[in-house]
Write an enzyme that holds these catalytic residues in place. Structure first.
Site, PDB file in Angstrom:
ATOM      1  N   GLU A 151      -3.410 -38.815  15.838  1.00  0.00           N
ATOM      2  CA  GLU A 151      -2.357 -39.786  16.112  1.00  0.00           C
ATOM      3  C   GLU A 151      -2.906 -41.217  16.211  1.00  0.00           C
ATOM      4  OE1 GLU A 151      -3.579 -37.292  17.822  1.00  0.00           O
ATOM      5  OE2 GLU A 151      -2.826 -37.188  19.884  1.00  0.00           O
ATOM      6  N   CYS A 199     -19.682 -37.536  13.782  1.00  0.00           N
ATOM      7  CA  CYS A 199     -20.223 -36.290  14.325  1.00  0.00           C
ATOM      8  C   CYS A 199     -21.642 -36.062  13.822  1.00  0.00           C
ATOM      9  CB  CYS A 199     -19.348 -35.116  13.951  1.00  0.00           C
ATOM     10  SG  CYS A 199     -19.397 -34.772  12.203  1.00  0.00           S
ATOM     11  N   GLU A 226     -21.824 -35.982  24.741  1.00  0.00           N
ATOM     12  CA  GLU A 226     -21.622 -36.724  23.492  1.00  0.00           C
ATOM     13  C   GLU A 226     -20.986 -38.061  23.858  1.00  0.00           C
ATOM     14  OE1 GLU A 226     -18.380 -35.437  20.873  1.00  0.00           O
ATOM     15  OE2 GLU A 226     -19.659 -35.866  19.148  1.00  0.00           O
TER      16      GLU A 226
HETATM   17  P1  NAD Z   1     -10.028 -34.758  19.670  1.00  0.00           P
HETATM   18  O1  NAD Z   1     -10.534 -33.421  20.000  1.00  0.00           O
HETATM   19  O2  NAD Z   1      -9.537 -35.638  20.758  1.00  0.00           O
HETATM   20  O3  NAD Z   1      -8.774 -34.635  18.644  1.00  0.00           O
HETATM   21  C1  NAD Z   1      -8.857 -33.842  17.472  1.00  0.00           C
HETATM   22  C2  NAD Z   1      -7.461 -33.317  17.134  1.00  0.00           C
HETATM   23  O4  NAD Z   1      -7.006 -32.487  18.204  1.00  0.00           O
HETATM   24  C3  NAD Z   1      -6.419 -34.425  16.970  1.00  0.00           C
HETATM   25  O5  NAD Z   1      -5.592 -34.118  15.875  1.00  0.00           O
HETATM   26  C4  NAD Z   1      -5.657 -34.388  18.288  1.00  0.00           C
HETATM   27  O6  NAD Z   1      -4.303 -34.781  18.134  1.00  0.00           O
HETATM   28  C5  NAD Z   1      -5.742 -32.936  18.689  1.00  0.00           C
HETATM   29  N1  NAD Z   1      -5.735 -32.757  20.156  1.00  0.00           N
HETATM   30  C6  NAD Z   1      -6.215 -33.617  21.096  1.00  0.00           C
HETATM   31  N2  NAD Z   1      -6.053 -33.104  22.322  1.00  0.00           N
HETATM   32  C7  NAD Z   1      -5.461 -31.903  22.174  1.00  0.00           C
HETATM   33  C8  NAD Z   1      -5.053 -30.881  23.088  1.00  0.00           C
HETATM   34  N3  NAD Z   1      -5.198 -31.013  24.415  1.00  0.00           N
HETATM   35  N4  NAD Z   1      -4.495 -29.757  22.585  1.00  0.00           N
HETATM   36  C9  NAD Z   1      -4.338 -29.604  21.255  1.00  0.00           C
HETATM   37  N5  NAD Z   1      -4.710 -30.545  20.352  1.00  0.00           N
HETATM   38  C10 NAD Z   1      -5.268 -31.674  20.799  1.00  0.00           C
HETATM   39  O7  NAD Z   1     -11.159 -35.496  18.807  1.00  0.00           O
HETATM   40  P2  NAD Z   1     -11.215 -37.003  18.294  1.00  0.00           P
HETATM   41  O8  NAD Z   1     -11.471 -37.901  19.447  1.00  0.00           O
HETATM   42  O9  NAD Z   1     -10.051 -37.304  17.418  1.00  0.00           O
HETATM   43  O10 NAD Z   1     -12.501 -36.942  17.355  1.00  0.00           O
HETATM   44  C11 NAD Z   1     -13.805 -37.098  17.821  1.00  0.00           C
HETATM   45  C12 NAD Z   1     -14.482 -35.765  18.031  1.00  0.00           C
HETATM   46  O11 NAD Z   1     -14.485 -35.011  16.831  1.00  0.00           O
HETATM   47  C13 NAD Z   1     -15.957 -35.903  18.413  1.00  0.00           C
HETATM   48  O12 NAD Z   1     -16.254 -34.964  19.402  1.00  0.00           O
HETATM   49  C14 NAD Z   1     -16.692 -35.584  17.119  1.00  0.00           C
HETATM   50  O13 NAD Z   1     -17.998 -35.108  17.281  1.00  0.00           O
HETATM   51  C15 NAD Z   1     -15.796 -34.542  16.550  1.00  0.00           C
HETATM   52  N6  NAD Z   1     -16.004 -34.389  15.111  1.00  0.00           N
HETATM   53  C16 NAD Z   1     -16.643 -33.259  14.689  1.00  0.00           C
HETATM   54  C17 NAD Z   1     -16.885 -33.079  13.349  1.00  0.00           C
HETATM   55  C18 NAD Z   1     -17.575 -31.843  12.858  1.00  0.00           C
HETATM   56  O14 NAD Z   1     -17.532 -31.584  11.667  1.00  0.00           O
HETATM   57  N7  NAD Z   1     -18.204 -31.067  13.708  1.00  0.00           N
HETATM   58  C19 NAD Z   1     -16.472 -34.055  12.431  1.00  0.00           C
HETATM   59  C20 NAD Z   1     -15.815 -35.186  12.908  1.00  0.00           C
HETATM   60  C21 NAD Z   1     -15.579 -35.343  14.258  1.00  0.00           C
END
Ligand code: NAD
Length: 498
Positions: A176, A281, A383
Site C-alpha cells: 500500500e 533484502c 534487520e
Molecule cells: P511488510 O511485511 O510490512 O509488508 C509486505 C506485505 O505484507 C505488504 O503487501 C503488506 O500490505 C502486507 N502486510 C503487512 N502487514 C500485514 C499483516 N499484519 N497481515 C497481513 N499482511 C500484512 O514488508 P515491507 O515493509 O513492505 O517490506 C520490507 C521487508 O520485506 C523487509 O523485511 C525485507 O527484507 C523484505 N523483503 C524480502 C525479500 C526477499 O526476497 N526475501 C525481498 C524484498 C523485501
C-alpha cells in the site's frame, strides 16, 4: 489528492470499503495519493473474475501465451522512464535504481518467453509391457502474490510472469506504500494482449491478505515481505491447504579476508550497504573484517566515503540514495541507531542529523557506520532496513564464518578474498541461500532461482528460474497401457515391475 483504484476485470475500479492508505512522496513528506483498501467482498469479486477467465487462458497453446510476454517486454522497455519516475516518487529511490527495479522484473518476463520449453513434461516409452508413462505440468488455477514496498515493479513481475505463462490467472496485492506501478503493469499486460481477468490488482492491507489466504479458489500464494508476516502468511495459507512460498527479512554479512583488495571491498560495501538507503533484502548490513589490521584499514577507507555520500530526492541526479519510505521507517531506524549507541557500539559516522535543504520534511537518514558491534547487540540481531552498516570484527576465518552461520536470517552473504581455497570452502559450508564471491549483491539472474534459507524463507520452491515453473504448476503423471491381445486376470497385489 488523487484516489488510486483496484484493477479488476480489465477496469480501474474505485474502492468500496471507504478505507484508504495514504501514499507519500518520501522526499517531501507530503501525502500525494490515497490507495483503497479492499474488503473481502472485493477480493471475492476479483477471484470470481479470475475463475471465469482462467480456463480459456490455460487452453491457449503455450507459444501463444509466450507471445504476450514478448509484447510485454517491449512495452516495459518503452514505458520504463515514465514508470521509473512514478516509482521513485512513491518509494524515494533514485531514478537509476528504479530503472534497475523495472529491468530486473523485465528479465523474468524475458525468461518466461521460454514457457513452451519449460513446461514440457517427461515421457518413458515401454515402462512395462505395452505401458508408457508420461507427466505433464498443469496450472494450479488461480495464483496470488503479496508484495513488499521495496521493489514495486520487480517482485510483482517475478511472481506474475511465471504464474501467467504457466496458464494461471494471477491476483496481485501490492504494497500500500507504492501501488501506482503495479497498476501500470496491469494496463501494459492488457495492451500486450493478455485477456481481461488474468492479471488483476486488488489493493489492500491485512484484510485483503487474509481474504487471499482463506479463499477456497486460490491454489498458490507467493509472498515477499518481513519475516513475521511471511511466517503468518505461510502458516495461514498452508492451514487452508494452499501451496505457499513466503520470503522474509535479512541480515546479510560480507566477510573481508586479510588478502582481499580493500579498495574493491570498500566500494562494494558502500554500494551494497547504502544503495536504495539500505532498503533491499540483499543489502549488506554487516561487514566482518578478519584481523585487526584489516578492520582498521577498512574503517579508514569507509569513513570518508560514507561522509561524502550524496543523499537527496530522486529529482537530484547526483543523489547516491534517497529518503526511506515512511516517517515510521525513519523513526524505527533512528531508534535503532540510538539503541546501538546505548549498547556500546562505536558510531563512527553519524547520519542522524541529516536534513536536506528544501526537503526538511522528507524522510531522510544520512549514512551511518558502527564499529565494534558484537553479536549480542540488538543492532546486530535486528534487520534495520536503513543506511546503517555495522562492523563486527573477527580474529580468524572460522570466527567470521560462524557469524552468518549462527544468524537467524539466511538470505544473502558475500566473501571478499583472493584465496580460491577459502572462497570454495565458504561457498560449500555456509548455510545461506545466495552467496557472492567478490560480488556484494549476489541476486541470481532470471534463469536461476532466488531465495534464502532459515528465517528468510518459508516453503521450498524459490522465485523465478525453473523453481517458479514448478511452483505455479502441478505435476500429473499418466500411466497408459495399450495391450494387444493380452488377457489379464484380476491382480490383487501392488503392481511391480519384475
Ligand atoms: P511488510 O511485511 O510490512 O509488508 C509486505 C506485505 O505484507 C505488504 O503487501 C503488506 O500490505 C502486507 N502486510 C503487512 N502487514 C500485514 C499483516 N499484519 N497481515 C497481513 N499482511 C500484512 O514488508 P515491507 O515493509 O513492505 O517490506 C520490507 C521487508 O520485506 C523487509 O523485511 C525485507 O527484507 C523484505 N523483503 C524480502 C525479500 C526477499 O526476497 N526475501 C525481498 C524484498 C523485501
Amino acid at each position: 489528492m488523487l484516489d488510486l483504484t483496484h484493477y479488476i476485470n480489465g477496469d480501474h475500479q474505485q474502492g468500496e470499503s471507504g478505507r484508504f492508505a495514504d501514499v507519500f512522496n518520501p522526499a517531501t513528506g507530503e501525502v500525494e495519493k490515497r490507495t483503497p483498501l479492499a474488503t473481502v467482498a472485493e477480493m471475492d469479486k476479483a477471484v470470481a473474475v479470475a475463475k471465469a477467465a482462467q480456463p480459456a487462458w490455460a487452453a491457449q497453446n503455450p507459444q501463444k501465451r509466450a507471445r504476450v510476454f514478448m509484447k510485454m517486454a517491449m512495452l516495459l522497455e518503452e514505458h520504463k522512464p515514465a514508470m521509473a519516475e512514478a516509482l521513485s516518487r512513491e518509494h524515494g529511490k533514485t531514478i537509476e535504481d528504479s530503472l534497475g527495479d523495472i529491468q530486473r522484473g523485465l528479465e523474468v518476463v524475458e525468461f518466461v518467453m521460454g514457457a513452451p520449453h519449460l513446461l514440457k513434461g517427461e515421457f518413458t516409452e515401454g515402462a512395462g509391457p505395452g505401458i508408457d508413462m508420461y507427466s505433464m505440468r498443469q496450472p494450479v488455477g488461480i495464483g496470488a502474490g503479496i508484495t513488499p514496498f521495496n521493489f514495486p515493479a520487480m517482485i510483482p513481475l517475478w511472481m506474475a510472469a511465471p504464474a501467467i505463462a504457466c496458464g494461471n490467472a494471477f491476483i496481485l496485492k501490492p504494497s500500500e506504500r507504492d501501488p501506482s506501478v503495479p497498476l501500470r503493469i496491469a494496463e501494459l499486460f492488457e495492451e500486450a494482449g493478455l485477456p481481461k481477468g488474468i492479471f488483476q490488482v486488488v489493493q489492500g492491507d491485512k484484510e485483503a491478505v487474509d481474504a487471499i489466504c482463506a479463499h477456497p479458489d486460490i491454489g498458490a500464494i507467493s509472498f515477499v515481505g518481513s519475516t513475521p508476516i511471511a511466517q503468518y502468511v505461510y502458516q495461514t495459507a498452508t492451514a487452508h491447504g494452499k501451496r505457499a512460498q513466503c520470503f522474509g527479512g535479512a541480515k546479510n554479512h560480507m566477510i573481508i579476508m586479510p588478502d582481499a583488495d580493500l579498495d574493491q571491498a570498500a566500494d562494494a560495501l558502500i554500494g551494497a550497504g547504502y544503495g536504495s538507503a539500505g532498503e533491499r533484502c540483499m543489502a549488506i548490513s554487516v561487514a566482518v573484517p578478519v584481523g585487526r589490521e584489516t578492520g582498521d584499514k577498512l574503517i579508514e577507507k569507509l569513513k570518508p566515503r560514507i561522509e561524502e555520500l550524496h543523499v537527496g530526492p530522486y529529482t537530484d541526479e547526483k543523489a547516491d540514495f534517497g529518503p526511506v519510505v515512511t516517517k515510521a521507517a525513519q523513526e524505527k531506524i533512528l531508534g535503532l541507531i540510538e539503541t546501538g549507541v546505548s549498547e556500546g557500539a562505536k558510531l563512527v559516522v553519524d547520519g542522524r542529523g541529516f536534513s536536506h535543504q528544501g526537503y526538511e520534511n522528507g524522510f531522510f537518514v544520512g549514512g551511518c557506520l558502527f564499529d565494534d558491534v558484537t553479536p549480542d547487540m540488538d543492532i546486530y540481531k535486528t534487520e534495520i532496513f536503513g543506511p546503517v552498516l555495522s562492523v563486527v570484527r573477527a580474529n580468524t576465518y572460522e570466527e567470521a564464518l560462524d557469524l552468518p552461520m549462527k544468524h537467524e536470517y539466511g538470505n544473502g552473504v558475500a566473501i571478499y578474498t583472493r584465496d580460491g581455497d577459502a572462497a570454495r570452502d565458504f561457498a560449500s559450508r555456509i548455510n545461506i541461500g545466495m552467496v557472492g564471491i567478490n560480488v556484494p549483491i549476489p541476486v541470481p539472474l532470471a534463469y536461476h532461482s532466488f531465495g534464502g534459507w532459515k528465517s528468510s524463507s518459508f516453503g521450498d520452491l524459490n522465485q523465478h528460474g525453473t523453481d517458479s515453473i514448478k511452483f505455479w504448476t502441478r505435476t500429473k503423471t499418466i500411466t497408459s497401457r495399450w495391450p494387444s491381445g493380452v488377457k489379464d486376470g484380476a491382480e490383487f497385489s501392488i503392481p511391480v515391475m519384475n
